[in-house]
Design a protein around this motif. Sequence first.
Motif, mmCIF file in Angstrom:
data_model
loop_
_atom_site.group_PDB
_atom_site.id
_atom_site.type_symbol
_atom_site.label_atom_id
_atom_site.label_comp_id
_atom_site.label_asym_id
_atom_site.label_seq_id
_atom_site.Cartn_x
_atom_site.Cartn_y
_atom_site.Cartn_z
ATOM 1 N N VAL A 169 0.809 -1.238 0.000
ATOM 2 C CA VAL A 169 0.000 0.000 0.000
ATOM 3 C C VAL A 169 0.834 1.276 0.000
ATOM 4 O O VAL A 169 0.410 2.307 0.524
ATOM 5 N N ASN A 170 2.012 1.239 -0.607
ATOM 6 C CA ASN A 170 2.907 2.394 -0.625
ATOM 7 C C ASN A 170 3.850 2.222 -1.807
ATOM 8 O O ASN A 170 4.762 1.395 -1.751
ATOM 9 N N PRO A 171 3.655 2.991 -2.877
ATOM 10 C CA PRO A 171 4.492 2.815 -4.075
ATOM 11 C C PRO A 171 5.984 2.989 -3.817
ATOM 12 O O PRO A 171 6.792 2.251 -4.384
ATOM 13 N N ALA A 172 6.370 3.949 -2.969
ATOM 14 C CA ALA A 172 7.792 4.154 -2.685
ATOM 15 C C ALA A 172 8.358 3.002 -1.876
ATOM 16 O O ALA A 172 9.452 2.512 -2.148
ATOM 17 N N ARG A 173 7.612 2.555 -0.875
ATOM 18 C CA ARG A 173 8.068 1.472 -0.011
ATOM 19 C C ARG A 173 8.253 0.169 -0.796
ATOM 20 O O ARG A 173 9.081 -0.666 -0.444
ATOM 21 N N ASP A 174 7.512 -0.005 -1.903
ATOM 22 C CA ASP A 174 7.628 -1.232 -2.679
ATOM 23 C C ASP A 174 8.609 -1.081 -3.844
ATOM 24 O O ASP A 174 9.473 -1.935 -4.027
ATOM 25 N N PHE A 175 8.493 -0.001 -4.614
ATOM 26 C CA PHE A 175 9.284 0.111 -5.834
ATOM 27 C C PHE A 175 10.748 0.437 -5.555
ATOM 28 O O PHE A 175 11.646 -0.136 -6.193
ATOM 29 N N ALA A 176 11.010 1.347 -4.611
ATOM 30 C CA ALA A 176 12.401 1.731 -4.352
ATOM 31 C C ALA A 176 13.223 0.548 -3.823
ATOM 32 O O ALA A 176 14.322 0.293 -4.330
ATOM 33 N N PRO A 177 12.742 -0.216 -2.830
ATOM 34 C CA PRO A 177 13.495 -1.406 -2.426
ATOM 35 C C PRO A 177 13.612 -2.446 -3.541
ATOM 36 O O PRO A 177 14.628 -3.142 -3.648
ATOM 37 N N ARG A 178 12.587 -2.547 -4.375
ATOM 38 C CA ARG A 178 12.658 -3.490 -5.509
ATOM 39 C C ARG A 178 13.783 -3.066 -6.454
ATOM 40 O O ARG A 178 14.553 -3.908 -6.942
ATOM 41 N N LEU A 179 13.861 -1.766 -6.724
ATOM 42 C CA LEU A 179 14.925 -1.276 -7.592
ATOM 43 C C LEU A 179 16.286 -1.529 -6.952
ATOM 44 O O LEU A 179 17.244 -1.914 -7.650
ATOM 45 N N PHE A 180 16.381 -1.325 -5.644
ATOM 46 C CA PHE A 180 17.649 -1.599 -4.963
ATOM 47 C C PHE A 180 18.028 -3.071 -5.096
ATOM 48 O O PHE A 180 19.184 -3.409 -5.389
ATOM 49 N N THR A 181 17.082 -3.971 -4.873
ATOM 50 C CA THR A 181 17.411 -5.401 -4.920
ATOM 51 C C THR A 181 17.789 -5.862 -6.321
ATOM 52 O O THR A 181 18.468 -6.888 -6.469
ATOM 53 N N SER A 182 17.395 -5.110 -7.351
ATOM 54 C CA SER A 182 17.778 -5.504 -8.711
ATOM 55 C C SER A 182 19.294 -5.482 -8.891
ATOM 56 O O SER A 182 19.836 -6.152 -9.778
ATOM 57 N N ILE A 183 19.990 -4.726 -8.034
ATOM 58 C CA ILE A 183 21.453 -4.691 -8.095
ATOM 59 C C ILE A 183 22.030 -6.073 -7.790
ATOM 60 O O ILE A 183 23.022 -6.498 -8.396
ATOM 61 N N PHE A 184 21.408 -6.789 -6.862
ATOM 62 C CA PHE A 184 21.929 -8.077 -6.398
ATOM 63 C C PHE A 184 21.126 -9.268 -6.919
ATOM 64 O O PHE A 184 21.656 -10.370 -7.030
#
Length: 290
Positions: free
Chosen positions: A208-223
């Motif tokens: 229920v929070n676009p930043a809380r979901d998308f930003a960590p998802r983008l971070f995890t794409s690094i690894f």
Amino acid sequence: MILDKLRAKFHIRKELLRAVLAEFTGTYLLCLIGLSVVAQKVLPRPEVNEFIGVNVGFGIAIVFGVAVSAKLSGGHINPAVSFAFLSVGQITIVQFIAYFVAQFFGAFFGAATVYAVYNDAINVFDGGVRTVGGPKDTAGIFASYPAPHLGLVNGFVDQFVATAVFVFLIAHIVDKRNSYPTWLQPILVGTGFVAIGAAFGYNCGYPVNPARDFAPRLFTSIFYGGAVFTKWFWVPIVGPFVGAVVGIWLYYFLIGFHTPQDAEEKYVVLTGNQELKPLTAKETVDEEAA
């Protein structure tokens, strides 16, 4: 006092910049605490945190994320909440964009900090092989992934409804006509989020929070690589934005527009058509005397 001297030197005079810093900090705290709670559910065997512990932990993260940022920015820490308040004219488009950027980076660095703190535990859990899905999945610590039974349409409905209810509660809590003390509002918002988690956590973990979901998802794409961007990834972005706007307008049409302007104003029910009529000052005194 040294703190007074430093405050005079470093105090930010631009109101929008202060609000941006507050939204960054509040969202950072939300993700740092909330994702750490999830990590402590996923990584240990047996589990340390049951799902209700995740609900409570995220609720407490909301309490302090809102509390530390409320006086400077209103304590949105969620782009969907900011978008809802934009839709009712309580913030400007410039503020919304600034808040969104701050919330995104707050969530991104919150996730990065959690990854740094739990890196060794993650390595032990998955053997150093970062996977999305399956028995050794750790990507779910950072972003939402749907349960096997959940389709995209039902997932969108889930995020739409959960966010609409959450923003409905927020609108009620911050409505000045309801006279909640400012110190109590973060606690009530956090408690509301515990309720959302307890009610809607089964399908996909209630982001229920676009930043809380998308930003960590983008971070995890690094690894974890591009596998984190499944066909699901847009649902916890679009669903909350739509749900938030519907939720805040539902509050005003169902409750907010009809709440007495004066906290002391009372209502009586007239016979016949059951119309609500405000009492006059004299009638109020007479009623209290009786």
